[in-house]
Write an enzyme that holds these catalytic residues in place. Structure first.
Site, PDB file in Angstrom:
ATOM      1  CD  GLU A 119      54.503  35.215  38.362  1.00  0.00           C
ATOM      2  OE1 GLU A 119      55.429  34.578  37.851  1.00  0.00           O
ATOM      3  OE2 GLU A 119      54.260  36.396  38.093  1.00  0.00           O
ATOM      4  CG  HIS A 238      54.740  31.638  29.167  1.00  0.00           C
ATOM      5  ND1 HIS A 238      53.371  31.523  29.276  1.00  0.00           N
ATOM      6  CD2 HIS A 238      55.143  32.345  30.247  1.00  0.00           C
ATOM      7  CE1 HIS A 238      52.975  32.147  30.376  1.00  0.00           C
ATOM      8  NE2 HIS A 238      54.025  32.657  30.986  1.00  0.00           N
ATOM      9  NE  ARG A 284      56.219  30.249  33.488  1.00  0.00           N
ATOM     10  CZ  ARG A 284      56.804  31.407  33.466  1.00  0.00           C
ATOM     11  NH1 ARG A 284      57.954  31.558  32.848  1.00  0.00           N
ATOM     12  NH2 ARG A 284      56.268  32.445  34.054  1.00  0.00           N
ATOM     13  CG  HIS A 343      58.667  32.818  28.261  1.00  0.00           C
ATOM     14  ND1 HIS A 343      58.198  34.038  27.836  1.00  0.00           N
ATOM     15  CD2 HIS A 343      58.709  32.877  29.620  1.00  0.00           C
ATOM     16  CE1 HIS A 343      57.977  34.809  28.899  1.00  0.00           C
ATOM     17  NE2 HIS A 343      58.303  34.132  29.988  1.00  0.00           N
ATOM     18  NE  ARG A 378      61.866  31.958  33.743  1.00  0.00           N
ATOM     19  CZ  ARG A 378      61.101  33.014  33.481  1.00  0.00           C
ATOM     20  NH1 ARG A 378      61.421  34.188  33.961  1.00  0.00           N
ATOM     21  NH2 ARG A 378      60.043  32.916  32.717  1.00  0.00           N
TER      22      ARG A 378
END
Ligand SMILES: Cc1cc2nc3c(=O)[nH]c(=O)nc-3n(C[C@H](O)[C@H](O)[C@H](O)COP(=O)(O)OP(=O)(O)OC[C@H]3O[C@@H](n4cnc5c(N)ncnc54)[C@H](O)[C@@H]3O)c2cc1C
Length: 529
Positions: A119, A238, A284, A343, A378
Site C-alpha cells: 500500500e 481518502h 494519501r 476517512h 496515517r
C-alpha cells in the site's frame, strides 16, 4: 447489571464502542468481567467492519519494526512519536497471532506464510489481508463469534453514550440512552474503569467513507469532560471514495493502486505523473489534493483498474466489485468515478503509551485516541494495528483493578429494536442541523483550508449550537468535535500531512510539535472569530 434509580453498575470495566478496538480490549480482559456498549447489533455501525486493505505488520522476510516505524514516520510528516511507532510495530506479530487464534482466516501462501499487499508509502509489501479486500468484515466476524462465546463479556446493544460521568476527580462511567430516544433522560452506567472506543469523526463531513454513527461523539464527549485533545486538525481524506451518489461513499481501496490501477481525468490524462515521483502511490494527502484540484477545475476523476487487473478484480477485490455492481459499473470494462472523502482522524483524545487519557479513570483506544503514532498523516493500514495494540495494552493496564472470574449474564434487558434503529438512523441522516454541520465541515474544514474559511466554519458551528432546535447532548458532542478540528486547523498556520492551508502552503518548522487543546482553549479561538 443492577438497576437503582436510573443507575446501572457494570461489574468491572466498561467499554464504550464495539469496533475492533473495543472488542479486542474486551477479549484481552477476559476472564475479567467487562460490559461493552454498542449502539447497533455487533458488527454494524463500526468502521472496523468496512476495512478493506488489512493490517500493517512487519512480518515478511527481511522486514523489521524499525523499517515499519520509519515509513510511519515519513508518512506522518515530522510529528510521529518514533519510539512509540517502533514499539507498536514490534507488537504487530503477536497481535496478528491473537487475531488468527480467535479465528481470522488471514490469506496465506501454500507454505503458510502471510500474503502481504503493498500500500502507498510502505517501502515493502507489509499489509496482511483477509479474503482479498474483506479484512474488516472477516476480522470482525471472527471476533464477534469469540466475544459471544466469552462468558465474562456482557454485550449491551441498542444503547449509546452521550456523556462521561465524573465524581471525585475521576471518570466513573458514562451517561447513556437507548438509540433513537433522543430526548430520554440518560441512565448512569457506573464502572471501575471506562474505556472509550467509540471511533473517529469522518461522518462529521458530508462526503465520507465512515458509517453514519461515527461522527466525533467520542472526542466530543471526552473534550466536554475536560480531557486534553491532540492533533485534532489532522483528518485524512481518502483519495478514492466512489463518486456514485451514495452517503457514505463506498471505498475503492488503495490496494487497487498497489496492484497498478491508475487515476485519469475525463480528458484521459494520467495527472498523478506530474504530481509526485510515486504517481498514484504517493502519500494519501498528495493524491487526495490532486484529485480535489481536478474536481475543482470542473474535471471528473476516475480510477482505471482495467489494464492492471482486468477480470482478476472480481476475485481479488470482491467488496469493490460488489460496490461497482450496485452502481451499474463493470470494473473490468468501465472506469470507476472517484472523489476524496473524509476517512480517518489522526487526532483524538490524547493518551499515553498505556492508553491512559488525561482524565483519571478514562482509557481511550482506536480511532478515538491520539497515541502519537500517525502524526500528521496515517500510513495505510496502521489504524487496525493501533486498535489491537492499544486494546491489548489497555487491558493489561486495567487488569490489576478488576476482580477475576465472574461470569456475567449476557443480557441486560435493552434489546436492539430493528425498526426503531432504522428510524433513528434515517432521522440522523435527515436532521437539518446535522446535515448543515456536515456541509460546513466539507466546505471549510476539508481537503484545502484557509483562514477565512475556517473562521466562517467556527462562526457557523457556534450559530448552529445556538439555534438548532434539536440540540441534544449527542449533537453537542458532534459540534464540539467539529469546533476542535476547525480551531486547531486555524491555529496551525502551515501545511503538513493531512492539514493543507491554501494561505500557508508550506511546512513551517515552528509547528513541528503535536497540537494539544482543551475545549476551553478551542472555544476561546472560536469566540475570537
Ligand atoms: C471504508 C474504510 C476502510 C478502511 N480500511 C482500513 C484498512 O484496510 N486498514 C486499516 O488499518 N484501517 C482501515 N480503515 C480505518 C479503520 O477501519 C478504523 O480506523 C478502525 O477500524 C477504527 O476502529 P475503532 O474500533 O476505533 O472504531 P470503529 O470500528 O468505528 O468502532 C466504533 C464503535 O463505537 C460505537 N459508537 C460510536 N458512538 C458511540 C457512542 N456514543 N456510544 C457508544 N458507542 C458508540 C460504534 O457504533 C462502533 O461500534 C478503514 C476505514 C474505513 C471507513
Amino acid at each position: 447489571m443492577t438497576i437503582y434509580d436510573n443507575v446501572l453498575n457494570a461489574e468491572g470495566a466498561l467499554i464504550v464502542g464495539a469496533g475492533l478496538a473495543g472488542l479486542f480490549c474486551a477479549l484481552k480482559l477476559a476472564p475479567r468481567p467487562v460490559t461493552v456498549l454498542s449502539p447497533k447489533p455487533l458488527g454494524l455501525g463500526a468502521s472496523s467492519s468496512w476495512a478493506q486493505g488489512g493490517v500493517a505488520a512487519a512480518v515478511g522476510l527481511g522486514d523489521s519494526a524499525e523499517a515499519h516505524a520509519r515509513d510511519t514516520d515519513i508518512a506522518g510528516a515530522g510529528i510521529v512519536d518514533f519510539e512509540l511507532a517502533e514499539s507498536v510495530a514490534a507488537e504487530a506479530a503477536e497481535r496478528i497471532e491473537d487475531l488468527a487464534k480467535w479465528g481470522t482466516p488471514f490469506d496465506r501462501d501454500p507454505d503458510g506464510r502471510f500474503v502481504l499487499s503493498k500500500e502507498a508509502a510502505h517501502s515493502v509489501n507489509r499489509v496482511v489481508r483477509v479474503s482479498g479486500d474483506r479484512a474488516g468484515r472477516e476480522i470482525m466476524r471472527a471476533l464477534i463469534e469469540e466475544v459471544r462465546n466469552t462468558p465474562s463479556i456482557r454485550i449491551v446493544e441498542g444503547i449509546t453514550a452521550v456523556d462521561l460521568a465524573r465524581a471525585d476527580g475521576r471518570v466513573i462511567g458514562v451517561y447513556a440512552r437507548k438509540l433513537g430516544d433522543r430526548y430520554a433522560e440518560p441512565v448512569l452506567i457506573r464502572a471501575r474503569a471506562t474505556v472509550l472506543a467509540a471511533g473517529g469523526l469522518g461522518g462529521l463531513y458530508a462526503v465520507t467513507t465512515n458509517p453514519p454513527g461515527v461522527r466525533g461523539h467520542a472526542m466530543g464527549m471526552a473534550a466536554r469532560a475536560g480531557a486534553i485533545i491532540a492533533d485534532s486538525e489532522f483528518v485524512q481524506f481518502h483519495p478514492t471514495a466512489m463518486a456514485v451518489g451514495q452517503d457514505p461513499a463506498p471505498l475503492a481501496t488503495e490496494a487497487l493502486r498497489g496492484e497498478g490501477a491508475i487515476l485519469v481525468n475525463d480528458k484521459g490524462e494520467r495527472f498523478m505523473l506530474d504530481e509526485h515521483k510515486d504517481a498514484e502511490l504517493a502519500p494519501r494527502d498528495i493524491v487526495a489534493r490532486a484529485n480535489f484540484r481536478q474536481i475543482q477545475q470542473g474535471r471528473k476523476v476516475f480510477l482505471d483498474t482495467r489494464d492492471a487487473l482486468g477480470d482478476r478484480i472480481f476475485n481479488a477485490f470482491p467488496t469493490v466489485t460488489n460496490y461497482c455492481k450496485e452502481s451499474g459499473i463493470d470494473p473490468s470494462k468501465d472506469m470507476i468515478p472517484v472523489t476524496p472523502a473524509a476517512h480517518f482522524h489522526m487526532g483524538g483524545v490524547k493518551v499515553d503509551d498505556r492508553g491512559r487519557s488525561s482524565l483519571a479513570g478514562l482509557w481511550v483506544c482506536g480511532e478515538a485516541s491520539c497515541t502519537g503514532l500517525h502524526g500528521a498523516n496515517r500510513l495505510a493500514s496502521n489504524s487496525l494495528l493501533e486498535a489491537v495494540v492499544f486494546g491489548a495494552r489497555i487491558a493489561e493496564d486495567i487488569s490489576g483493578l478488576e476482580p477475576i472470574n465472574k461470569s456475567l449474564p449476557p443480557y441486560l434487558g435493552i434489546e436492539w429494536d430493528e425498526e426503531k434503529g432504522q428510524e433513528a438512523e434515517q432521522l440522523l441522516r435527515n436532521l437539518t442541523a446535522v446535515q448543515q454541520l456536515r456541509h460546513i465541515m466539507t466546505d471549510y474544514v476539508g481537503v484545502e483550508r484557509s483562514e477565512e474559511g475556517l473562521k466562517t466554519a467556527l462562526r457557523e458551528i457556534r450559530e448552529l449550537e445556538l439555534t438548532a432546535r434539536d440540540v441534544t447532548r449527542s449533537y453537542l458532542n458532534m459540534t464540539t468535535s467539529a469546533t476542535l478540528v476547525a480551531a486547531a486547523a486555524l491555529a496551525r498556520t502551515e501545511s503538513r500531512g493531512g492539514h493543507y492551508r491554501s494561505d500557508y502552503p508550506d511546512k513551517n518548522p515552528k509547528f513541528k510539535d503535536h497540537t494539544t487543546l482543551t475545549i476551553t482553549e478551542a472555544l476561546k479561538i472560536r469566540d475570537a472569530c
